[in-house]
Design a protein around this motif. Structure first.
Motif, PDB file in Angstrom:
ATOM      1  N   ARG A 266       0.940  -1.384  -0.155  1.00 16.94           N
ATOM      2  CA  ARG A 266       0.091  -0.405   0.014  1.00 16.94           C
ATOM      3  C   ARG A 266       0.322   1.224  -0.140  1.00 16.94           C
ATOM      4  O   ARG A 266       1.266   1.417   0.568  1.00 16.94           O
ATOM      5  N   LYS A 267       0.866   2.308  -1.389  1.00 21.94           N
ATOM      6  CA  LYS A 267       1.263   3.519  -1.192  1.00 21.94           C
ATOM      7  C   LYS A 267      -0.293   4.897  -0.093  1.00 21.94           C
ATOM      8  O   LYS A 267      -1.014   4.246  -0.635  1.00 21.94           O
ATOM      9  N   THR A 268       0.937   5.126   0.591  1.00 28.27           N
ATOM     10  CA  THR A 268       0.097   5.755   1.404  1.00 28.27           C
ATOM     11  C   THR A 268       0.387   7.466   1.185  1.00 28.27           C
ATOM     12  O   THR A 268       1.811   7.535   0.505  1.00 28.27           O
ATOM     13  N   THR A 269       0.162   8.507   2.358  1.00 27.76           N
ATOM     14  CA  THR A 269       0.208   9.659   1.673  1.00 27.76           C
ATOM     15  C   THR A 269       2.254   9.875   2.167  1.00 27.76           C
ATOM     16  O   THR A 269       2.555   9.401   3.152  1.00 27.76           O
ATOM     17  N   LYS A 270       2.641  10.855   1.990  1.00 28.06           N
ATOM     18  CA  LYS A 270       3.971  11.009   2.516  1.00 28.06           C
ATOM     19  C   LYS A 270       3.980  11.441   4.273  1.00 28.06           C
ATOM     20  O   LYS A 270       4.937  11.461   4.284  1.00 28.06           O
ATOM     21  N   ASP A 271       2.858  12.182   4.536  1.00 33.05           N
ATOM     22  CA  ASP A 271       2.688  12.169   5.587  1.00 33.05           C
ATOM     23  C   ASP A 271       2.648  11.317   6.914  1.00 33.05           C
ATOM     24  O   ASP A 271       3.508  10.385   7.744  1.00 33.05           O
ATOM     25  N   GLN A 272       1.894   9.960   6.174  1.00 28.02           N
ATOM     26  CA  GLN A 272       1.953   8.641   7.341  1.00 28.02           C
ATOM     27  C   GLN A 272       2.753   7.945   6.724  1.00 28.02           C
ATOM     28  O   GLN A 272       3.308   7.559   7.579  1.00 28.02           O
ATOM     29  N   GLU A 273       3.795   8.323   5.450  1.00 30.32           N
ATOM     30  CA  GLU A 273       4.981   7.892   5.197  1.00 30.32           C
ATOM     31  C   GLU A 273       6.057   7.565   6.528  1.00 30.32           C
ATOM     32  O   GLU A 273       6.592   6.969   7.058  1.00 30.32           O
ATOM     33  N   LYS A 274       5.982   9.155   6.376  1.00 26.56           N
ATOM     34  CA  LYS A 274       7.058   9.789   7.959  1.00 26.56           C
ATOM     35  C   LYS A 274       6.352   9.032   9.174  1.00 26.56           C
ATOM     36  O   LYS A 274       7.027   8.783   9.841  1.00 26.56           O
ATOM     37  N   LEU A 275       5.119   8.757   9.567  1.00 23.80           N
ATOM     38  CA  LEU A 275       5.195   7.719  10.554  1.00 23.80           C
ATOM     39  C   LEU A 275       4.873   5.922   9.949  1.00 23.80           C
ATOM     40  O   LEU A 275       4.770   5.388  11.434  1.00 23.80           O
ATOM     41  N   LYS A 276       5.740   5.492   9.225  1.00 24.60           N
ATOM     42  CA  LYS A 276       5.668   4.561   8.778  1.00 24.60           C
ATOM     43  C   LYS A 276       4.939   3.608   8.522  1.00 24.60           C
ATOM     44  O   LYS A 276       4.903   2.046   9.283  1.00 24.60           O
ATOM     45  N   LYS A 277       3.732   4.061   7.867  1.00 25.59           N
ATOM     46  CA  LYS A 277       2.610   4.097   7.557  1.00 25.59           C
ATOM     47  C   LYS A 277       3.009   3.426   6.122  1.00 25.59           C
ATOM     48  O   LYS A 277       3.114   3.945   5.644  1.00 25.59           O
ATOM     49  N   GLY A 278       1.944   1.913   5.766  1.00 20.75           N
ATOM     50  CA  GLY A 278       1.686   1.869   4.949  1.00 20.75           C
ATOM     51  C   GLY A 278       2.342   0.524   4.877  1.00 20.75           C
ATOM     52  O   GLY A 278       3.017  -0.091   5.868  1.00 20.75           O
ATOM     53  N   GLY A 279       2.772   0.219   3.319  1.00 21.09           N
ATOM     54  CA  GLY A 279       3.318  -0.929   2.740  1.00 21.09           C
ATOM     55  C   GLY A 279       2.602  -2.386   3.114  1.00 21.09           C
ATOM     56  O   GLY A 279       3.360  -2.948   2.402  1.00 21.09           O
ATOM     57  N   THR A 280       1.302  -2.247   3.195  1.00 22.49           N
ATOM     58  CA  THR A 280       0.951  -3.454   3.824  1.00 22.49           C
ATOM     59  C   THR A 280       0.821  -4.263   1.835  1.00 22.49           C
ATOM     60  O   THR A 280      -0.293  -3.511   1.285  1.00 22.49           O
ATOM     61  N   THR A 281       0.860  -5.303   2.456  1.00 24.05           N
ATOM     62  CA  THR A 281       0.045  -6.337   1.086  1.00 24.05           C
ATOM     63  C   THR A 281      -1.117  -7.471   1.371  1.00 24.05           C
ATOM     64  O   THR A 281      -1.909  -6.951   2.573  1.00 24.05           O
ATOM     65  N   ALA A 282      -1.771  -7.436  -0.019  1.00 32.03           N
ATOM     66  CA  ALA A 282      -3.098  -8.316   0.085  1.00 32.03           C
ATOM     67  C   ALA A 282      -3.039  -9.812   0.969  1.00 32.03           C
ATOM     68  O   ALA A 282      -4.202  -9.831   1.625  1.00 32.03           O
ATOM     69  N   LEU A 283      -1.722  -9.991   1.232  1.00 34.80           N
ATOM     70  CA  LEU A 283      -1.215 -11.649   1.805  1.00 34.80           C
ATOM     71  C   LEU A 283      -1.753 -10.371   3.473  1.00 34.80           C
ATOM     72  O   LEU A 283      -2.222 -11.895   4.196  1.00 34.80           O
ATOM     73  N   MET A 284      -1.275  -9.602   4.121  1.00 31.17           N
ATOM     74  CA  MET A 284      -1.208  -9.353   4.994  1.00 31.17           C
ATOM     75  C   MET A 284      -2.513  -9.313   5.858  1.00 31.17           C
ATOM     76  O   MET A 284      -3.097  -9.069   6.643  1.00 31.17           O
TER      77      MET A 284
END
Length: 715
Positions: A155-173
């Protein structure tokens, strides 16, 4: 939202009456689709309703709703009338992505034929494939996979969310977290999903699987992941290993399964230094503790026997002893000293005893450590990390607790508010960690007998009220009203700093009345403080506004309270009142008056000048303390000044000459020839304040909003 703009894509240009009908039809169209009333949908479309109209909140269009309802016939009808097949909601989800959520293969096929991209995503990074996996739609997953969906896309997310290390979740997760066993199996075996793909925080699907609450699903998915070589050394939130997470779930079978893995590290610690064994003992899980010890878990990580004793689990105590655990009877080797004079003894006791941590918080809910009552669960001593704190308890989900945390988080950067460290949650309780102070303002006054300051300057009152005003100003700037300003909510710390606390009744400001409530309470606090707490705050609240004003001991206080209790309609914030004469020290008042007296038109007595006209008293103002001021000055002092300045003419009973008199006093009183005068009058700032208590306010009100306001800027 209606508009008269011809550029509004929602509404076509037309007369205002026709426009209103069209907007209503557009809203009716969305509602008709939601209710699946195809007859009404056709009628509205035929009479001109905008097929691409989007409601204001989520930007839902008729096509989005039709897809959510899985009504292919409505979708076809809307597309036939010009619906945009790629129209995005507010979160940028397209009809294609919504079809993935619903798992409707026919609609997925349709939108691909209309230009949708198989890997398109919304603003949170979700693709149709990810959504289908999250909602457990196997047929949709198979279809999308055949059409080229990226199985391992994160999952690609907003820059602000990326700074909080959010995102990157895959369908398997997502499928693992939601407990979709068959979906996980399909992704791993047929689609070759990467079992060790990591999100932006470094977690893999194994960590996500352990978030699910269904024990049977967690075990089944964990087996699948482990059979496909999932990395068991991965870490989750707070650096917890899969083994620690399994122990926290009290899932014996899952713990056993993980212990069978070849590369398991049984003694790995989380961020707080807990091992799987220490967690098992804390949670009184004897069978799991035995499994871990038999697998080689170390028994020297923390006082395990004491933990077992607290759970009254004698068999576990004996078992741990047998495996080498030792009780720690020794007191802490390092002497620790509290910073608090009032709470020091209790804090030193709390520091010594062992307590299970709640995140970074150490607390003991016991009467010996309770420091105050509160609206719900009381206020207790605690440690957040190594910081001594006061901890307010609320039940989880408490509206008051949510208000407190929300307000404190929003206003962290504002001065004179109690410091908010963090909040922790456990066992349906919310713990809010705050600055530990020594006493409330109410306790301060109750502990001191009334000391009549007479004509002395009340520096304490000015300090306290200045701090409170700044605190409330900061709250208002953040959009909050306190709504419970009272002496018990004003705290004094060990350095005698003043801070405002207790925000569980605070609200987001939407009306002027909410500001007025705070201002009225500030007015009552002014009286409470200048009267040294002699009048209980609750009694002040029963008095009329006029009676409160009449309680003022001096003109500055009276004027300030009048501004607070009877604010002007254009009142916006407290910035202006923080410059009010009440907050000026006597020395600052003296200096400002002398600077006004140094104006050239004052020095040369130019009666027709602007400043003279501004300062001229009205007929109703001849009862002021400075009327016929010369007769109130020490006779020797007056004689000396008249004689010294006789070349300029003796002083006259005018406001201008009083200002010039103050200016000359400040300029020359320190000279040796004036030593006798200085001995007679003492400190000049106090002398003039006592002789003419309403003079500074008079001059301030006449000049501060004019070009002469430069003299009334505080340091």
């Amino acid at each position: 939202m209606e508009t008269n703009s011809c550029n509004d894509p929602q509404v076509e240009p037309m007369s205002s009456s026709r426009e209103r009908v069209t907007v209503e039809d557009n809203l009716l169209l969305i509602e008709a689709v939601r209710k699946e009333d195809i007859k009404l949908v056709k009628q509205l479309l035929e009479r001109g309703a905008n097929v691409n109209f989007q409601e204001e909140i989520g930007l839902w269009a008729p096509l989005h709703v039709a897809v959510q309802n899985c009504r292919e016939d409505l979708v076809d009808l809307l597309l036939h009338h010009g619906a945009d097949p790629c129209l995005k909601k507010r979160n940028e989800a397209t009809p294609f992505i919504i079809a993935g959520i619903m798992g409707d293969v026919n609609l997925l096929q349709l939108f691909l034929s209309k230009g949708a991209k198989v890997n398109e995503c919304d603003s949170n990074g979700f693709t149709a494939f990810m959504e289908a996996a999250m909602y457990g739609h196997i047929e949709a997953l198979k279809f999308l996979y055949e059409k080229g969906a990226d199985v391992n896309l994160g999952r690609k997310t907003t820059k602000d969310q990326e700074k909080l290390k959010k995102g990157g979740t895959t369908a398997l997760m997502s499928a693992a977290e939601e407990g979709h066993v068959e979906v996980v199996k399909l992704l791993l075996e047929d689609m070759k999903a990467d079992v060790n793909a990591r999100d932006n925080r470094g977690s893999n699907a194994l960590i996500y699987a352990l978030k699910n609450s269904d024990a049977s699903k967690v075990e089944a998915i964990t087996r699948l992941l482990l059979s496909h070589k999932a990395d068991i050394k991965v870490r989750g939130e707070e650096w917890k290993t899969p083994l620690i997470l399994a122990v926290e779930k009290k899932h014996l079978g899952l713990v056993q399964l993980l212990l069978e893995q070849e590369h398991i590290e049984v003694n790995d610690e989380d961020r707080d230094g807990n091992t799987a064994l220490s967690v098992a003992v804390q949670k009184n899980q004897s069978e799991i503790a035995r499994l871990l010890c038999n697998k080689g878990a170390c028994t020297d990580r923390g006082d395990l026997i004491m933990m077992a004793r607290r759970n009254y689990n004698r068999p576990l105590v004996l078992f741990l002893r047998k495996h080498g655990a030792k009780e720690d009877f020794d007191p802490p080797s390092k002497a620790w000293k509290s910073q608090s004079s009032r709470w020091g003894r209790a804090l030193e006791q709390l520091h010594k005893i062992h307590r299970p941590m709640i995140g970074r918080l150490k607390i003991f809910i016991d009467k010996d450590y309770k420091i105050a009552d509160s609206s719900e669960g009381g206020v207790y001593l605690g440690f957040y990390g190594e910081q001594e704190v006061a901890v307010k308890r609320f039940y989880e989900g408490s509206t008051l607790g949510q208000k407190e945390v929300s307000c404190l988080q929003s206003c962290r950067e504002k001065s004179n508010l109690v410091t908010f460290y963090e909040s922790e949650r456990q066992s349906d309780c919310l713990y809010v960690c705050l600055t530990l102070c020594e006493q409330t303002l109410e306790e301060h006054f109750n502990a001191r007998k009334r000391a009549d300051v007479g004509n002395k300057e009340d520096k304490f009152a000015r300090k306290v009220l200045s701090s409170i005003f700044k605190a409330v100003k900061g709250l208002h700037q953040c959009g909050y009203a306190h709504q419970d300003l009272q002496p018990r909510n004003i705290l004094i710390d060990s350095n005698d700093a003043i801070c405002l606390a207790d925000f569980d009744k605070s609200i987001k400001m939407t009306r002027k009345q909410e500001i007025k409530t705070d201002l009225k309470d500030l007015g009552l606090l002014v009286i409470y403080v200048v009267k040294k707490g002699d009048i209980p705050f609750e009694r002040l609240k029963t008095k009329s506004n006029e009676d409160v004003v009449r309680l003022s001991p001096d003109v500055e206080t009276e004027n300030l309270i009048h501004h607070l209790i009877f604010p002007k309609e254009e009142f916006t914030d407290l910035s202006g009142l923080l410059g009010h004469p009440f907050f000026w020290s006597w020395e600052s008042r003296y200096r400002a008056l002398s600077e006004v007296g140094n104006e050239n038109d004052i020095k040369i007595r130019k009666p027709n000048s602007k400043i003279f006209q501004l300062l001229e008293p009205k007929s109703s103002e001849h009862s002021k303390s400075f009327n016929r001021w010369k007769a109130k000055i020490d006779e020797y002092f007056m004689k000396q000044m008249d004689q010294f300045y006789k070349k300029d003419g003796r002083y006259q009973n005018t406001v201008g000459d009083l200002l010039r008199f103050i200016r000359n006093t400040r300029q020359h009183l320190h000279e040796k020839k004036n030593e006798k005068v200085k001995l007679r009058i003492g400190e000049p700032s106090q002398y003039f304040q006592e002789k003419f208590p309403d003079f500074f306010l008079y001059v301030y009100e006449r000049l501060h909003s004019t070009e002469y306001g430069k003299h009334f800027v505080q340091d």
